[in-house]
Design an enzyme around this catalytic site. Structure first.
Site, mmCIF file in Angstrom:
data_model
loop_
_atom_site.group_PDB
_atom_site.id
_atom_site.type_symbol
_atom_site.label_atom_id
_atom_site.label_comp_id
_atom_site.label_asym_id
_atom_site.label_seq_id
_atom_site.Cartn_x
_atom_site.Cartn_y
_atom_site.Cartn_z
ATOM 1 N N ALA A 53 3.554 -44.731 19.727
ATOM 2 C CA ALA A 53 3.143 -43.837 18.640
ATOM 3 C C ALA A 53 1.848 -44.278 17.922
ATOM 4 O O ALA A 53 0.891 -43.501 17.827
ATOM 5 C CB ALA A 53 4.302 -43.674 17.666
ATOM 6 N N GLN A 199 8.949 -48.799 30.568
ATOM 7 C CA GLN A 199 8.046 -49.452 29.605
ATOM 8 C C GLN A 199 8.581 -50.809 29.154
ATOM 9 O O GLN A 199 7.814 -51.690 28.775
ATOM 10 C CB GLN A 199 7.847 -48.571 28.355
ATOM 11 C CG GLN A 199 7.065 -47.305 28.598
ATOM 12 C CD GLN A 199 7.988 -46.131 28.808
ATOM 13 O OE1 GLN A 199 9.047 -46.257 29.418
ATOM 14 N NE2 GLN A 199 7.601 -44.975 28.322
ATOM 15 N N ASP A 240 9.060 -43.030 17.138
ATOM 16 C CA ASP A 240 7.934 -42.100 17.271
ATOM 17 C C ASP A 240 7.840 -41.135 16.102
ATOM 18 O O ASP A 240 6.801 -40.535 15.861
ATOM 19 C CB ASP A 240 8.049 -41.310 18.580
ATOM 20 C CG ASP A 240 7.789 -42.237 19.743
ATOM 21 O OD1 ASP A 240 8.718 -42.972 20.131
ATOM 22 O OD2 ASP A 240 6.644 -42.272 20.220
ATOM 23 N N LYS A 251 12.383 -43.461 21.968
ATOM 24 C CA LYS A 251 12.528 -43.336 23.420
ATOM 25 C C LYS A 251 13.963 -43.041 23.840
ATOM 26 O O LYS A 251 14.904 -43.621 23.284
ATOM 27 C CB LYS A 251 12.034 -44.640 24.066
ATOM 28 C CG LYS A 251 12.078 -44.702 25.562
ATOM 29 C CD LYS A 251 11.375 -43.550 26.263
ATOM 30 C CE LYS A 251 9.930 -43.400 25.860
ATOM 31 N NZ LYS A 251 9.320 -42.146 26.339
HETATM 32 O O1 MRU Z 1 6.685 -42.541 25.778
HETATM 33 P P1 MRU Z 1 6.130 -43.750 25.086
HETATM 34 O O2 MRU Z 1 5.976 -44.925 25.978
HETATM 35 O O3 MRU Z 1 4.873 -43.426 24.324
HETATM 36 O O4 MRU Z 1 7.262 -44.091 24.024
HETATM 37 C C1 MRU Z 1 7.065 -45.157 23.149
HETATM 38 C C2 MRU Z 1 8.237 -45.419 22.288
HETATM 39 O O5 MRU Z 1 9.243 -44.743 22.341
HETATM 40 C C3 MRU Z 1 8.077 -46.514 21.273
HETATM 41 O O6 MRU Z 1 9.325 -47.094 20.991
HETATM 42 C C4 MRU Z 1 7.527 -45.891 19.982
HETATM 43 O O7 MRU Z 1 6.358 -45.197 20.241
HETATM 44 C C5 MRU Z 1 7.293 -46.904 18.953
HETATM 45 S S1 MRU Z 1 5.775 -47.747 19.267
HETATM 46 C C6 MRU Z 1 5.503 -48.992 18.191
#
Ligand code: MRU
Length: 356
Positions: A53, A199, A240, A251
Site C-alpha cells: 500500500a 509475497q 491496505d 491480503k
Molecule cells: O497485493 P500486494 O502485494 O500489494 O498486497 C500487499 C499487502 O497486502 C500488504 O500487507 C499491505 O499492502 C500492507 S504494506 C505495508
C-alpha cells in the site's frame, strides 16, 4: 534497509527518471528499473513491479510528477491522476497520495509545477519512511514486553509482505521486528508463503534474510497448528485499507489467520501509517476488493536449473480459478493498531483519539 549489505529505499528520483526495485524478479534477480513516463508508473503498479500500500502511493505520487515532466497540460495531468488512482483499487494509499499531489499543485504556475510535484512526491516518501520508523519504535514495546516475560526468542507470524519492500523503508509489520532485532531481542518470524503470488516467501523471507533475521516460511494453512502448539507469540500484519471503525482490509488469508489467533489467545496486531486509514467508507462491504487474473493461481514462477525465470501451469488446464486479492478482518479480532502516533484499539474512538 539492506540488500547485499547496501542500503536502499524502494523508490527514488535520479537523472529525470524514477527508479524502483522490480519486485516481480525477486528473490531470484535484483533488478533496478527506470520509470520514464506516467504510463510506466501505471504499468509498474498494475503488474506489481511495485506493490504494497505505501509504496504504490509513493509510486503514484512520482507517476504524477512524471506526467508533468512529459506534458505540462492541465487536461493531461487530470487524466493521468485519474488513471493512476484506477491502477489498483484496494489500497487507499494510492488515492490518498494522488489527491494530496493534486491539492498541492492546484494554482501553481506552470514554470514551478514540476519542481513542486517532485518535492511533494519526495515529501510523501520521506514522510512514509518516518512514519514506518515510528511504527517500529511503538511496536517494539509489545515485542519487548513478550520477551521480558518469556526470556526466550519471540516467535512472530506475519502474512504477505508488509516489509520495507512494501513501503519506502522499514516496512509496517516488519518495522517493530527490525527494531527489536537491532536492540538485541531474539526474534524468529513465521513467514506465511502467501499464495498465489507468494509475497511472503519471495519478499518477506528475502528481506529478513538480508537483515539476518531468523525466519521460516510456512504454507498458508500452517499458522493454525503452530498457534495451537504455542509456537506463535504474536501476529503482526500490514493493511491496505483500515476503516475508521477498525476493520482491516489486507491480503487474502489475513482474516483466517486472525480467527485462528483469536481461538488460541494469540495477540493479533495490525501495523499501519495514517495514510492507510479510510475515514469515508463506513461499511466493509463497500471496500473495493481487487480480483486479479486467475493465472496467478494456476501458474507458478520459479527458476530452472539454468537460473532462468520460468512459469509453469500447475492446475488441470480445464479448471476455473477465482483470485480475490484481499479480505477484511473485523475489528473484534484485532488486538491493536500500531501506528506512527502510538498503539490503539481497533475502533473509531481509538483512531479518533490519535488522529482527529
Ligand atoms: O497485493 P500486494 O502485494 O500489494 O498486497 C500487499 C499487502 O497486502 C500488504 O500487507 C499491505 O499492502 C500492507 S504494506 C505495508
Amino acid at each position: 534497509m539492506r540488500i547485499e549489505g547496501k542500503e536502499y529505499r524502494t523508490i527514488w528520483f535520479e537523472n529525470n527518471v524514477v527508479k524502483i526495485i522490480d519486485q516481480t524478479k525477486l528473490p531470484h534477480q535484483f533488478v533496478i528499473k527506470e520509470l520514464k513516463t506516467v504510463t510506466d508508473a501505471i504499468n509498474a503498479i498494475k503488474v506489481m513491479e511495485v506493490r504494497g500500500a505505501p509504496l504504490i502511493g509513493g509510486t503514484a505520487a512520482y507517476g504524477l510528477a512524471l506526467a508533468i515532466q512529459e506534458n505540462n497540460n492541465q487536461k493531461f495531468i487530470k487524466k493521468s491522476a485519474e488513471e493512476l488512482i484506477q491502477s489498483r483499487p484496494t489500497a487507499i494509499n494510492l488515492k490518498w497520495a494522488v489527491d494530496r499531489m493534486v491539492k498541492k499543485l492546484a494554482g501553481i504556475n506552470s514554470d514551478q509545477i514540476l519542481s513542486t510535484a517532485l518535492n511533494e512526491a519526495k515529501e510523501i516518501c520521506d514522510e512514509d519512511e518516518k512514519f514506518c520508523e515510528n511504527i517500529g519504535i511503538n511496536g517494539l514495546k509489545i515485542i519487548e514486553e513478550i520477551y521480558n516475560k518469556k526470556k526466550d526468542t519471540v516467535n512472530i507470524l506475519t502474512h504477505c509482505n508488509a516489509g520495507w519492500l512494501a513501503t519506502i523503508n522499514w516496512g509496517t509489520a516488519t518495522s517493530p521486528i527490525y527494531h527489536a532485532h537491532k536492540k538485541g531481542i531474539p526474534v524468529h518470524v513465521w513467514v506465511d508463503e502467501t499464495r498465489p503470488r507468494n509475497q511472503g516467501a519471495n519478499l518477506t523471507s528475502y528481506e529478513l534474510n538480508e537483515e539476518e533475521i531468523t525466519n521460516t516460511i510456512i504454507a498458508d494453512n500452517t499458522g493454525g497448528i503452530l498457534m495451537q502448539r504455542g509456537e506463535v507469540d504474536m501476529c503482526i500484519v500490514g493493511t491496505d485499507r483500515t476503516l475508521s471503525n477498525g476493520d482491516v482490509c489486507n491480503k487474502i488469508g489475513t482474516y483466517l489467520k486472525a480467527l485462528a489467533a483469536h481461538d488460541n489467545n494469540v495477540p493479533f496486531y495490525v501495523a499501519l501509517p495514517s495514510s492507510t486509514i479510510d475515514w469515508n467508507i463506513k461499511d466493509a462491504k463497500d471496500i473495493p476488493i481487487e480480483e486479479r487474473n486467475s493465472e496467478e493461481l494456476s501458474h507458478v514462477e520459479g527458476i530452472d536449473e539454468n537460473n532462468q525465470i520460468k512459469k509453469v501451469l500447475i492446475y488441470p488446464n480445464k479448471s476455473k480459478a477465482k483470485n480475490l486479492a484481499f479480505d477484511v478482518t473485523p475489528s473484534k479480532y484485532v488486538t491493536g493498531l500500531i501506528t506512527e502516533r502510538g498503539i490503539t484499539e481497533a475502533s473509531f474512538d481509538g483512531l479518533k483519539k490519535l488522529f482527529k
